[in-house]
Design a protein around this motif. Structure first.
Motif, mmCIF file in Angstrom:
data_model
loop_
_atom_site.group_PDB
_atom_site.id
_atom_site.type_symbol
_atom_site.label_atom_id
_atom_site.label_comp_id
_atom_site.label_asym_id
_atom_site.label_seq_id
_atom_site.Cartn_x
_atom_site.Cartn_y
_atom_site.Cartn_z
ATOM 1 N N ALA A 213 145.223 21.920 91.156
ATOM 2 C CA ALA A 213 144.860 21.536 92.974
ATOM 3 C C ALA A 213 144.331 22.679 94.219
ATOM 4 N N LEU A 214 144.844 24.041 93.240
ATOM 5 C CA LEU A 214 144.928 24.677 94.075
ATOM 6 C C LEU A 214 142.583 25.443 94.157
ATOM 7 N N HIS A 215 142.805 24.861 92.542
ATOM 8 C CA HIS A 215 141.149 24.741 92.094
ATOM 9 C C HIS A 215 140.309 24.190 93.193
ATOM 10 N N ARG A 216 140.805 22.652 92.909
ATOM 11 C CA ARG A 216 139.562 21.873 94.290
ATOM 12 C C ARG A 216 140.268 22.707 95.120
ATOM 13 N N TYR A 217 140.553 22.989 96.364
ATOM 14 C CA TYR A 217 140.698 23.704 96.934
ATOM 15 C C TYR A 217 139.848 24.370 97.208
ATOM 16 N N LYS A 218 140.154 25.321 96.441
ATOM 17 C CA LYS A 218 139.510 26.675 96.003
ATOM 18 C C LYS A 218 137.754 26.502 96.371
ATOM 19 N N TYR A 219 137.340 26.032 95.136
ATOM 20 C CA TYR A 219 136.282 25.629 94.739
ATOM 21 C C TYR A 219 135.454 24.435 94.420
ATOM 22 N N HIS A 220 135.647 24.177 94.461
ATOM 23 C CA HIS A 220 135.083 22.557 94.952
ATOM 24 C C HIS A 220 135.611 22.010 96.414
ATOM 25 N N ARG A 221 136.250 23.373 97.203
ATOM 26 C CA ARG A 221 135.997 22.985 98.915
ATOM 27 C C ARG A 221 136.540 21.596 99.756
ATOM 28 N N PRO B 265 140.669 37.788 104.394
ATOM 29 C CA PRO B 265 139.721 37.253 105.563
ATOM 30 C C PRO B 265 138.444 37.021 103.943
ATOM 31 N N LEU B 266 138.292 37.067 103.991
ATOM 32 C CA LEU B 266 136.460 36.128 103.561
ATOM 33 C C LEU B 266 135.553 37.248 104.121
ATOM 34 N N HIS B 267 134.471 36.663 103.412
ATOM 35 C CA HIS B 267 133.532 37.304 103.846
ATOM 36 C C HIS B 267 132.782 36.692 103.925
ATOM 37 N N LEU B 268 131.708 37.542 105.155
ATOM 38 C CA LEU B 268 130.986 36.043 105.993
ATOM 39 C C LEU B 268 130.230 34.683 104.507
ATOM 40 N N SER B 269 129.390 36.082 104.248
ATOM 41 C CA SER B 269 128.875 34.734 103.168
ATOM 42 C C SER B 269 129.853 34.351 102.359
ATOM 43 N N ARG B 270 130.564 33.812 102.040
ATOM 44 C CA ARG B 270 132.191 33.780 101.260
ATOM 45 C C ARG B 270 132.434 32.378 102.079
ATOM 46 N N LEU B 271 132.551 32.858 102.947
ATOM 47 C CA LEU B 271 132.939 32.312 103.917
ATOM 48 C C LEU B 271 131.868 30.309 104.711
ATOM 49 N N ARG B 272 130.659 30.771 104.770
ATOM 50 C CA ARG B 272 129.702 29.912 105.207
ATOM 51 C C ARG B 272 129.356 28.770 103.807
ATOM 52 N N TRP B 273 130.004 29.692 102.812
ATOM 53 C CA TRP B 273 129.623 28.534 101.491
ATOM 54 C C TRP B 273 130.813 28.048 101.698
ATOM 55 N N ARG B 274 132.016 27.729 101.381
ATOM 56 C CA ARG B 274 133.045 27.442 101.699
ATOM 57 C C ARG B 274 133.150 26.167 103.208
ATOM 58 N N GLY B 275 133.005 27.353 103.700
ATOM 59 C CA GLY B 275 133.048 26.510 105.564
ATOM 60 C C GLY B 275 134.534 26.501 105.564
#
Length: 241
Positions: free
Chosen positions: A93-101, A130-140
């Protein structure tokens, strides 16, 4: 009215367990999947919270004796094995949450963190990692922020996602060993408003604790800004094999 609407939605879109994805009677993990994500119990490290086998009192683990963390205490709500544990429903579930957004998992995982919180809710401020802005843009979305919200709401704690900043993009930590993780994350954070943390008791929230390199660097940054006490709460503790 809200309850009626929820029942109608459940009929149209039956809720599924976020672990095994079987249909259930309500939102959340089914009993079998919940049993596969047991809470961490004593004996454990009194600093980082890693569980020990057998019985006995809490004490410092060898890692924390060698290198004392910058935070005061870290605790997790569940534990899973991090190598070869493809059958862990919480890990899946955590993998889907983080990496499959899959942001639909945020309410279930956030409620689990709030329900199983093993720390007394006596903090001045809750901060998500916090996330870096680049990662935040990718994950949403920031997965740690969405986990922290139900906890802050349940205990009436102030939550601020803008005090602690990630100022440098880093490589994903997942395939790095502990030494490389610490090197990768060093100097990656900053405090936007030192007055917001000076003399305060801080609860730092993240999704998974593996080696602790990320939350330790966050805690180091908060210490330098004057934080008085820093505890860490994560949803899952990955126990290395």
């Amino acid at each position: 009215m809200w309850a009626l609407g929820q029942r109608v939605l459940d009929l149209l879109y039956p809720p599924r367990c976020p672990g095994c994805e079987t249909r259930g009677e309500g939102v959340g993990f089914c009993p079998r999947c919940a049993a596969e994500a047991p809470p961490v119990r004593s004996p454990m490290c009194s600093a980082c919270g890693v569980p020990f086998a057998g019985a006995g009192a809490d004490h410092l683990c060898s890692r924390c004796l060698t290198r004392r963390p910058q935070f005061d205490m870290a605790r997790s709500c569940a534990v899973y094995r991090s190598t070869g544990d493809t059958g862990s429903t919480l890990a899946a579930a955590l993998h889907r949450y983080k990496y499959h957004r899959d942001v639909t998992l945020a309410p279930v995982l956030g409620d689990l963190l709030a329900e199983r919180c093993p720390l007394p809710p006596q903090y001045d401020l809750v901060l998500p990692v916090p996330l870096h802005l680049s990662r935040l843009r990718w994950r949403g979305f920031n997965q740690s922020l969405l986990l922290a919200r139900p906890l802050a709401r349940r205990f009436g704690l102030p939550l601020d996602p803008f005090v602690l900043l990630r100022t440098r993009a880093t490589r994903p930590q997942v395939h790095l060993d502990e030494t490389d993780r610490r090197r990768n994350i060093t100097g990656a954070f900053a405090v936007r408003d030192r007055g917001a943390v000076r003399g305060r008791r801080i609860l730092l929230v993240d999704d998974v604790y593996t080696t602790g390199a990320t939350v330790d660097e966050c805690a180091r940054t908060l210490r330098r800004a004057g934080a008085r006490h820093i505890d860490v709460l994560v949803l899952a503790r990955a126990v290395l094999q």
